[in-house]
Design a protein around this motif. Structure first.
Motif, PDB file in Angstrom:
ATOM      1  N   THR A  23      -2.288   4.345  -2.678  1.00  0.00           N
ATOM      2  CA  THR A  23      -2.895   5.194  -1.600  1.00  0.00           C
ATOM      3  C   THR A  23      -3.630   6.283  -2.056  1.00  0.00           C
ATOM      4  O   THR A  23      -4.441   7.501  -0.707  1.00  0.00           O
ATOM      5  N   GLU A  24      -3.016   6.803  -3.150  1.00  0.00           N
ATOM      6  CA  GLU A  24      -3.716   8.000  -3.217  1.00  0.00           C
ATOM      7  C   GLU A  24      -4.962   7.738  -4.686  1.00  0.00           C
ATOM      8  O   GLU A  24      -5.150   9.509  -4.664  1.00  0.00           O
ATOM      9  N   PRO A  80       1.091   1.549   5.115  1.00  0.00           N
ATOM     10  CA  PRO A  80       1.378   2.509   3.938  1.00  0.00           C
ATOM     11  C   PRO A  80       2.351   3.711   4.371  1.00  0.00           C
ATOM     12  O   PRO A  80       3.351   2.928   5.573  1.00  0.00           O
ATOM     13  N   ALA A 112       1.177  -1.233   0.161  1.00  0.00           N
ATOM     14  CA  ALA A 112      -0.177  -0.110   0.074  1.00  0.00           C
ATOM     15  C   ALA A 112       1.042   1.293  -0.088  1.00  0.00           C
ATOM     16  O   ALA A 112       1.644   1.849   0.854  1.00  0.00           O
ATOM     17  N   ALA A 154      -2.805   7.814   5.789  1.00  0.00           N
ATOM     18  CA  ALA A 154      -3.229   6.693   4.833  1.00  0.00           C
ATOM     19  C   ALA A 154      -3.763   4.941   5.755  1.00  0.00           C
ATOM     20  O   ALA A 154      -4.252   4.203   6.292  1.00  0.00           O
ATOM     21  N   TRP A 214      -8.956   2.877  -2.704  1.00  0.00           N
ATOM     22  CA  TRP A 214      -8.017   2.068  -2.933  1.00  0.00           C
ATOM     23  C   TRP A 214      -8.377   1.203  -1.730  1.00  0.00           C
ATOM     24  O   TRP A 214      -7.922   0.173  -1.296  1.00  0.00           O
ATOM     25  N   GLU A 215      -9.159   1.923  -0.133  1.00  0.00           N
ATOM     26  CA  GLU A 215      -9.384   1.265   1.005  1.00  0.00           C
ATOM     27  C   GLU A 215     -10.057  -0.124   0.659  1.00  0.00           C
ATOM     28  O   GLU A 215     -10.610  -1.365   0.750  1.00  0.00           O
ATOM     29  N   ARG A 227      -6.724   4.745   7.781  1.00  0.00           N
ATOM     30  CA  ARG A 227      -7.625   4.381   7.566  1.00  0.00           C
ATOM     31  C   ARG A 227      -8.477   3.017   7.883  1.00  0.00           C
ATOM     32  O   ARG A 227      -8.908   1.813   7.302  1.00  0.00           O
TER      33      ARG A 227
END
Length: 674
Positions: free
Chosen positions: A324-325, A346, A285, A351, A329-330, A354
C-alpha cells in the motif's frame, strides 16, 4: 405362576376378540384353533406363522403356548420375544409390555438382550411412558452387566426417539454418553459405521435439524463430527458453498476424534474427484516499504508461516501481497483474479478510505471482495455489511478495563484524563459511553494540551480538586479524590511523564487505566520504574505466556523465523482464519460472509480470541497487563486488589499521623480541610 397364567389367558382372550372384531378382512392363511393342537404342533404352527410374518396368528399361537403346562422351559425366550414382536406389529403394545415383563420376571438376564430392550422401548414409547423411558435409560447407562451390543442398540433407539420428538441435543448426547462406554476401538468403529449408515438414510431436513446441536466445542467428537460431515456431504454439490464445505469436511476427516476416520476420508476423496479441490485466493494489503514497513513485514512473516502450515495439511492458499506504499497499489488490488475474494488489511485509515473514495481505482473492491481491515474502526462504513474488522476495537479496550475495575476490583467511581487531540477525545467519549452500562460512574473528566507539558501538572491538580493554596500548605494532606481509577488515553511515552504528577498530588492510591498503546510499547520496554506503575493497567491482544502465544513461538522457532509478537500473531491468525472462510462465490453477500465467519472463528488463536456476532461485528477478549521492570506481566486481580488496599492504608496512615501532630499542637482536626 397362577397370576402369570391368568394374565396370559386374558391376553389370549383379547387377541381373539381383536380377531373377531377384525371380521371378514382378508387373512394370509387360516388360523387353526390352538385348543385342537398339541403343544409341539402349536409351536410348529406358530413358527410357520412367524416365518410368513402372519403377525395375528403369531400373537395368538404364542400367547396360547404360554398357557401350556408342558411347554419346555428352553422355549420360553423364543416364545416371549416372538409374542412381544407380533403384539407390537399388531399395535397391541400393552400386550407386548406384559409379555416382556413376564419374561423379565422369570429370567432377569432377558434385560441384557438387545431384542428384549428394543421391544420394551418400542412398547414404552408407543404407550407414552416418558418417565419410565428416562429411568430405563439411566439404568442401562449405569448397568455393568448389560453387554455392549445391547447398549449400542439402546443408544441408537433413544437417539431416534429423541430425534423424532425434535430434541436434537438430547438425541446426540445419548450417543455421546454411550460411545464413552464402548469397550475398545473396534466397538467404537462399528458404532460409528452403524450411526453413519442411519444418518445416510435420513432426509435432508432431519440431518439439518440434528446439525443444530453441533457446536464449535463438540464438533470434533462422535456423534457430532459425523453429523457435521454428513451435512457437508449433502451440500457439496452447491458450487457456491463447496469451498467452505470442503474445508469443514477436510478438517473433520483429518482431525476428528473418531476410531475410524477412513470412511470420511474416502468420501472426501470421492467428492474432491467430482468437484475439485478449491484454491483459496487471499490478498494482503500492507505497507512493506516506507515508515510502517517493519509492521507490515512482521504481519507477512506470520502469514507466511500459516500458509506453509496449511500447505502441509493440503490446504492451498494463493497469497498475494499488495504494497500500500507503492504507487498504483489500488489498481493492482482491483485487477487481481476473481478467486481472490478475501482481503486482509489495510493497516492505515488513509489506505482503507481508498476502497470507497469515488476517484480511487480500488473503489469497487468492497463489492467484489470481503475486506477485513486491520483497523480499530471502519469509520463511516457499517461493520459486518460494507466490510469487516480483524483488529482490536476501542470498545474492546474500554470494556476490558471497566470490567476489571467494576467487576473484579469493586471500583465504580471513575475519571478520564485525556489529551486534547482526536485519539484522546474519541477514546474519552468511548470510555464515557461504555462505562455506565457496565456499572461505572464518571466522577471526573479533564483534558490537557498534549504538547504543553508545563500545563500537565496544573490540569492533574484540577482533576483531583487540589486546593489553590496547596503550594503554601504542603504539610496538609490533600483530600481524597471522589474516584478510584482514572483512564488516560495517551501513549506510553506521555504516560511516563503524566503519572508522576498524580503522585505529586498524593494520588498514589489511584488505579491508572491505559489504552492498548501502552501494551504494545511495553513489549519492547526496558528498565521500567515500577514505583509509578504498580497500580497501572493496560489491555492487549498479545501475551506470549498464553497457550496460543507459546504455540506460535514454537512454530516460529521450528522454522527459524524469529520472535513472536502481536503483529506476527495477527498475520498468522488472519491467514488461518481466511483459509477457513474459503473462496466466496461470485454472488456472495454480507449474510453469507457472516455465516461463514461463524464457522471460521472456531480456531485456536495465537493472539486474544476474536468472535463476531450475527451482524458481523467483531469483539476481542483482551488480556490485561501491568508494567514491569522488563516490560509487562499479566494482571492477577486478587494481587492487584491487595496492592490497592496497601496504597490506601499508606494514605490513611499519613492522615492519622497528621491528625496526631495537630492534637499535639492543640489545633483542631478540621484544619485538615477533609
Amino acid at each position: 405362576m397362577k397370576n402369570s397364567a391368568y394374565t396370559v389367558k386374558i391376553l389370549s382372550a383379547l387377541v381373539l376378540i381383536g380377531f373377531l372384531a377384525w371380521g371378514c378382512a382378508p387373512m394370509q392363511q387360516p388360523i387353526k384353533s390352538a385348543d385342537l393342537l398339541s403343544t409341539p404342533n402349536l409351536l410348529v404352527e406358530a413358527d410357520a406363522a412367524w416365518k410368513a410374518k402372519h403377525w395375528e396368528a403369531v400373537e395368538l399361537y404364542y400367547a396360547a403356548a404360554l398357557e401350556r403346562p408342558d411347554l419346555v422351559k428352553s422355549e420360553l425366550p423364543t416364545v416371549y420375544v416372538r409374542l412381544a414382536e407380533s403384539a407390537s406389529r399388531n399395535g397391541h403394545y400393552h400386550q407386548a409390555r406384559i409379555a416382556l415383563e413376564q419374561w423379565a420376571n422369570t429370567d432377569t438376564q432377558a434385560l441384557e438382550r438387545a431384542d428384549w430392550e428394543r421391544l420394551y422401548l418400542d412398547a414404552m414409547g408407543a404407550l407414552g411412558k416418558t418417565e419410565r423411558l428416562a429411568n430405563h435409560l439411566q439404568w442401562v447407562l449405569g448397568a455393568t452387566n448389560v453387554p455392549w451390543p445391547t447398549k449400542q442398540e439402546v443408544a441408537l433407539w433413544f437417539a431416534d426417539y429423541y430425534g423424532t420428538h425434535e430434541d436434537y441435543e438430547r438425541a446426540l448426547d445419548v450417543l455421546d454418553r454411550f460411545y464413552a462406554q464402548a469397550p475398545d476401538e473396534q466397538a467404537k468403529s462399528l458404532f460409528e459405521h452403524e450411526f453413519s449408515q442411519r444418518l445416510a438414510n435420513l432426509d435432508d431436513t432431519r440431518v439439518d435439524d440434528l446439525a443444530k446441536a453441533v457446536t464449535p466445542t463438540n464438533q470434533w467428537r462422535f456423534p457430532y463430527a459425523l453429523v457435521a460431515f454428513e451435512r457437508g456431504v449433502r451440500t457439496a454439490s452447491d458450487s457456491a458453498a463447496w469451498s467452505a464445505d470442503w474445508r469443514t469436511l477436510r478438517d473433520l476427516a483429518t482431525s476428528g476424534e473418531l476410531a475410524d476416520p477412513i470412511p470420511l476420508r474416502n468420501k472426501l476423496a470421492e467428492l474432491e474427484a467430482r468437484y475439485g479441490v478449491p484454491r483459496i485466493g487471499l490478498a494482503l494489503a500492507l505497507p512493506v516499504t516506507g515508515p510502517y514497513a517493519k509492521v507490515g513485514v512482521k504481519i507477512l512473516r506470520g502469514a507466511g508461516l500459516a500458509q506453509w502450515r496449511l500447505a502441509q495439511e493440503g490446504v492451498d492458499v494463493d497469497l498475494r501481497v499488495i504494497n500500500t506504499e507503492a504507487p498504483g497499489w489500488e489498481t493492482r488490488l482491483a485487477q487481481l483474479p476473481s478467486h481472490f475474494t478475501v482481503v486482509g488489511g489495510p493497516l492505515r485509515i488513509d489506505a482503507f478510505k481508498r476502497f470507497y473514495e469515488a476517484d480511487s481505482p480500488a473503489a469497487g473492491v468492497l463489492q467484489k471482495r470481503a475486506v477485513f481491515a486491520f483497523l480499530s474502526s471502519l469509520g463511516d462504513l457499517t461493520e459486518g455489511k460494507d466490510a469487516w474488522r480483524f483488529f482490536t476495537s476501542r470498545v474492546d479496550e474500554v470494556r476490558s478495563l471497566v470490567q476489571l475495575t467494576v467487576d473484579k476490583l469493586g471500583i465504580t467511581d471513575l475519571a478520564v484524563f485525556y489529551p486534547e487531540e482526536k485519539f484522546g477525545r474519541t477514546m474519552a467519549q468511548t470510555f464515557y459511553s461504555e462505562a455506565a452500562p457496565l456499572g461505572g460512574r464518571i466522577k471526573g473528566m479533564q483534558s490537557y494540551p498534549p504538547h504543553e507539558l508545563k500545563q500537565w501538572t496544573r490540569r492533574v491538580g484540577k482533576l483531583l480538586n487540589v486546593p489553590q493554596d496547596f503550594s503554601d500548605n504542603k504539610d496538609v494532606p490533600l483530600p481524597m479524590p471522589d474516584f478510584g481509577a482514572v483512564f488516560i488515553p495517551d501513549g506510553w511515552r506521555q504516560a511516563q511523564t503524566l503519572l508522576p504528577n498524580f503522585f505529586f498530588y498524593e494520588g498514589d492510591q489511584l488505579v491508572f487505566l491505559g489504552p492498548g498503546l501502552w501494551s504494545r510499547a511495553l513489549d519492547d520496554a526496558k528498565d521500567v520504574d515500577e514505583h509509578y506503575y504498580r497500580l497501572a493497567v493496560c489491555p492487549g491482544a498479545w501475551w506470549d505466556g498464553s497457550d496460543g502465544g507459546r504455540a506460535l513461538q514454537t512454530a516460529l522457532t521450528e522454522e527459524g523465523l524469529g520472535q513472536a509478537d502481536f503483529w506476527v500473531a495477527l498475520g498468522y491468525d488472519f491467514l488461518r482464519f481466511a483459509g477457513k472462510l474459503g473462496t466466496l462465490p461470485a454472488s456472495w453477500d454480507s449474510a453469507l460472509v457472516n455465516k461463514r465467519i461463524h464457522k471460521a472463528e472456531d480456531m485456536d488463536f495465537s493472539m486474544a480470541p476474536m468472535t463476531w456476532d450475527e451482524s458481523g461485528t467483531a469483539s476481542q477478549d483482551l488480556y490485561l497487563f501491568t508494567p514491569a521492570a522488563n516490560g509487562k506481566r499479566i494482571v492477577d486481580p486478587e494481587k492487584f486488589a491487595d496492592r490497592i488496599a496497601k496504597a490506601k492504608a499508606r494514605r490513611e496512615r499519613r492522615m492519622e499521623n497528621y491528625e496526631k501532630r495537630l492534637e499535639e499542637d492543640g489545633r483542631p482536626a478540621s484544619a485538615t480541610g477533609q
